[in-house]
Motif scaffolding. Structure first.
Motif, short mmCIF file in Angstrom:
data_model
loop_
_atom_site.label_atom_id
_atom_site.label_comp_id
_atom_site.label_asym_id
_atom_site.label_seq_id
_atom_site.Cartn_x
_atom_site.Cartn_y
_atom_site.Cartn_z
N ALA A 153 0.84 -1.21 0.00
CA ALA A 153 0.00 0.00 0.00
C ALA A 153 0.86 1.25 0.00
O ALA A 153 0.54 2.24 -0.67
CB ALA A 153 -0.92 -0.01 1.21
N LYS A 154 1.97 1.22 0.74
CA LYS A 154 2.87 2.38 0.77
C LYS A 154 3.49 2.63 -0.60
O LYS A 154 3.74 3.78 -0.97
CB LYS A 154 3.96 2.18 1.82
N TYR A 155 3.75 1.57 -1.34
CA TYR A 155 4.35 1.73 -2.67
C TYR A 155 3.30 2.15 -3.71
O TYR A 155 3.56 3.02 -4.55
CB TYR A 155 5.00 0.43 -3.12
N GLU A 303 18.67 4.02 6.84
CA GLU A 303 17.51 4.39 6.05
C GLU A 303 16.31 3.55 6.43
O GLU A 303 16.45 2.35 6.73
CB GLU A 303 17.78 4.22 4.55
N ASN A 304 15.15 4.17 6.43
CA ASN A 304 13.90 3.46 6.71
C ASN A 304 13.30 3.01 5.39
O ASN A 304 12.92 3.85 4.56
CB ASN A 304 12.93 4.39 7.44
N PRO A 305 13.19 1.71 5.13
CA PRO A 305 12.62 1.23 3.86
C PRO A 305 11.23 1.78 3.58
O PRO A 305 10.86 2.03 2.44
CB PRO A 305 12.59 -0.29 4.03
N GLU A 306 10.43 1.97 4.65
CA GLU A 306 9.07 2.49 4.45
C GLU A 306 9.10 3.92 3.93
O GLU A 306 8.24 4.31 3.13
CB GLU A 306 8.28 2.41 5.76
N THR A 307 10.08 4.69 4.36
CA THR A 307 10.23 6.06 3.85
C THR A 307 10.56 6.03 2.37
O THR A 307 10.03 6.82 1.58
CB THR A 307 11.33 6.81 4.62
N ILE A 308 11.43 5.12 1.97
CA ILE A 308 11.82 5.01 0.55
C ILE A 308 10.63 4.53 -0.27
O ILE A 308 10.43 4.99 -1.41
CB ILE A 308 13.00 4.05 0.39
N LEU A 309 9.83 3.63 0.28
CA LEU A 309 8.64 3.16 -0.43
C LEU A 309 7.70 4.31 -0.74
O LEU A 309 7.11 4.38 -1.82
CB LEU A 309 7.90 2.10 0.40
N GLN A 310 7.56 5.24 0.23
CA GLN A 310 6.69 6.39 0.04
C GLN A 310 7.17 7.28 -1.10
O GLN A 310 6.37 7.85 -1.85
CB GLN A 310 6.64 7.22 1.33
N THR A 311 8.49 7.42 -1.25
CA THR A 311 9.04 8.34 -2.24
C THR A 311 9.22 7.69 -3.61
O THR A 311 9.14 8.37 -4.63
CB THR A 311 10.40 8.89 -1.78
N LYS A 312 9.47 6.37 -3.66
CA LYS A 312 9.74 5.70 -4.93
C LYS A 312 8.47 5.23 -5.64
O LYS A 312 8.46 5.09 -6.86
CB LYS A 312 10.66 4.49 -4.69
N GLY A 313 7.42 4.95 -4.89
CA GLY A 313 6.21 4.40 -5.49
C GLY A 313 5.30 5.47 -6.04
O GLY A 313 5.73 6.55 -6.45
N GLY A 314 4.01 5.16 -6.07
CA GLY A 314 3.03 6.12 -6.56
C GLY A 314 2.93 6.14 -8.07
O GLY A 314 3.14 5.13 -8.74
N VAL A 315 2.62 7.31 -8.61
CA VAL A 315 2.38 7.44 -10.05
C VAL A 315 3.18 8.60 -10.61
O VAL A 315 3.69 9.44 -9.88
CB VAL A 315 0.87 7.67 -10.33
N ASN A 316 3.28 8.63 -11.94
CA ASN A 316 3.97 9.72 -12.64
C ASN A 316 2.93 10.45 -13.49
O ASN A 316 2.72 10.13 -14.66
CB ASN A 316 5.09 9.17 -13.51
N THR A 317 2.27 11.42 -12.90
CA THR A 317 1.19 12.13 -13.57
C THR A 317 1.70 12.97 -14.73
O THR A 317 1.06 13.03 -15.79
CB THR A 317 0.43 13.02 -12.57
N ALA A 318 2.83 13.64 -14.55
CA ALA A 318 3.36 14.53 -15.59
C ALA A 318 3.65 13.77 -16.89
O ALA A 318 3.33 14.25 -17.98
CB ALA A 318 4.63 15.22 -15.09
#
Length: 341
Positions: A153-155, A303-318
C-alpha cells in the motif's frame, strides 16, 4: 520518531517522508508545521493538564488478538482501522477525548456538515469519516516473497483500496479483475504507474500505430474520400453490396491494402486494450513486489525502507499527461491537415 503512516490531528492527512513536521514539546503530538501555526497551539493542549503523552497513547491503544476494540461500543475492528466500523467512533483514545471537548469558537469546528456538538443525532456512522486504505485487508498479510499488504500500500499510494483488494484476491483465490483504465490507456497507463520499461515499449507501439494510420489518412486522402462517397451513394440508393463490390474491383492491391489499413490498425488496438484490461492487475502486482524487494534489499542501515517506499512508489502524472497530449495531437493532425487541403 518516524511518523509516516500517522495522521496530523489538525488536517487528518497522513504524514509523508517530505512533510515539514513539528512536535509539541510538552506531549509529543506531531503536526504539519502550517497546521500547528494556523492553530496557534498543540491540538491536544486541553489534555496536557491530564498528563497526556502522545507516544504512550499510541503504545496503549486497545488491542486484542490483533484487533482494535472500540472504546464507545466495544466492537472489534481490524488493527489498521482508524474509526469503528460499527459506530464510527475514533479508535484512538486521544481522538475520542478530543472529540468530547467543547469545540473552539466557530460553528461546526471538527464536525461534518457544520453541525455543533450534540446535534449529530441518528447513527453516528453517518456523521464520522471512515477510511480504510487497505480495504479491510490486514496490513501484515503476506502477499508472497516476503512482501506485506502494508508495504504494498505504501508503494502503490494512489487508489490503494482497489489494488490492495485485487492483490489480496490474486494471492488467496488466484482471481483478478478487468482494469478499465489500463484497457483505455494501455501503454500510457503503464507509464503512469511507473512501469517504465514495458510501458515505453507499448506506448511506442501504440503511438507508432497511430502515426502509420495518420500518415496513410493524409497521403491517401483522395482514396478515402472517394470510397466514402461511393459508400454514401450506395446506402442512399439501397445498392450497397453491388456498388461496393464493383468499386473494389477497380482498385489495385496497394489501394485495397490502404483502404483496409485503418480497420486492421483498429483491430490491433482493440486487441491490445482487451489483453491489458485482463492482464494489467497481475502485471502490476508482480512489478510492485519486485520493486519493494529491491528497495528493501538496497536500503542502508540508517535508512527506513518504508520512507523510501513512500518516495519511490506512486504514479507519474506529468509523464502520463505529456503522453496524452502527444496522442491527441497525432490523432487530430490528419483532420487538421486534410481540412487545409
Amino acid at each position: 520518531m518516524d511518523y509516516i503512516g500517522k495522521k496530523c490531528p489538525v488536517c487528518q492527512k497522513y504524514f509523508h517522508a517530505d512533510d515539514d513536521v513539528v512536535v509539541c514539546p510538552e506531549c509529543g503530538t506531531p503536526h504539519h508545521r502550517e497546521c500547528y501555526e494556523s492553530l496557534g497551539h498543540c491540538y491536544n493542549e486541553k489534555l496536557h493538564e491530564q498528563g497526556y503523552d502522545y507516544q504512550e497513547d499510541m503504545d496503549q491503544t486497545d488491542e486484542k488478538d490483533g484487533m482494535k476494540i472500540c472504546p464507545s461500543c466495544g466492537h472489534a475492528n481490524d488493527n489498521n482501522h482508524f474509526f469503528c466500523g460499527q459506530c464510527g467512533a475514533p479508535l484512538s483514545p486521544a481522538q475520542n477525548a478530543q472529540q468530547q471537548q467543547s469545540p473552539p469558537q466557530g460553528a461546526g469546528f471538527g464536525m461534518p456538515f457544520g453541525q455543533q456538538q450534540g446535534q449529530q443525532g441518528g447513527n453516528t456512522a453517518f456523521n464520522m469519516p471512515f477510511m480504510d486504505p487497505l480495504a479491510g485487508v490486514d496490513s501484515n498479510e503476506d502477499f508472497g516473497d516476503g512482501i506485506t499488504a502494508g508495504e504494498t500500500a505504501k508503494y502503490v499510494k494512489q487508489n490503494t483500496p482497489y489494488f490492495i483488494r485485487v492483490f489480496h484476491n490474486i494471492t488467496t483465490m488466484n482471481k483478478s479483475k478487468f482494469n478499465f483504465a489500463a484497457a483505455l490507456f494501455t501503454g500510457g497507463y503503464l507509464l503512469y504507474r511507473k512501469m517504465y520499461k514495458i510501458g515505453a515499449v507499448f506506448a511506442f507501439l501504440q503511438l507508432a500505430l497511430l502515426i502509420v494510420e495518420s500518415y496513410f489518412t493524409i497521403a491517401y486522402n483522395s482514396l478515402y474520400t472517394e470510397f466514402l462517397n461511393v459508400y454514401s451513394q450506395s446506402m442512399q440508393f439501397g445498392s450497397f453490396m453491388s456498388d461496393i463490390t464493383q468499386y473494389m474491383q477497380t482498385l489495385d492491391s496497394t489501394q485495397l491494402l490502404v483502404l483496409y489499413l485503418p480497420t486492421l490498425v483498429e483491430l490491433v488496438r482493440i486487441a491490445m486494450m482487451i489483453v491489458f484490461g485482463i492482464c494489467f492487475n497481475r502485471m502490476y502486482f508482480k512489478h510492485c513486489k519486485k520493486q519493494i524487494q529491491k528497495i528493501k534489499a538496497s536500503a542502508k542501515e540508517d535508512e527506513n525502507p518504508e520512507t523510501i517506499l513512500q518516495t519511490k512508489g506512486g504514479v507519474n502524472t506529468a509523464l502520463a499527461i505529456s503522453l496524452m497530449v502527444t496522442y491527441l495531437i497525432i490523432l487530430y493532425l490528419p483532420t487538421f491537415i486534410t481540412g487545409l487541403m
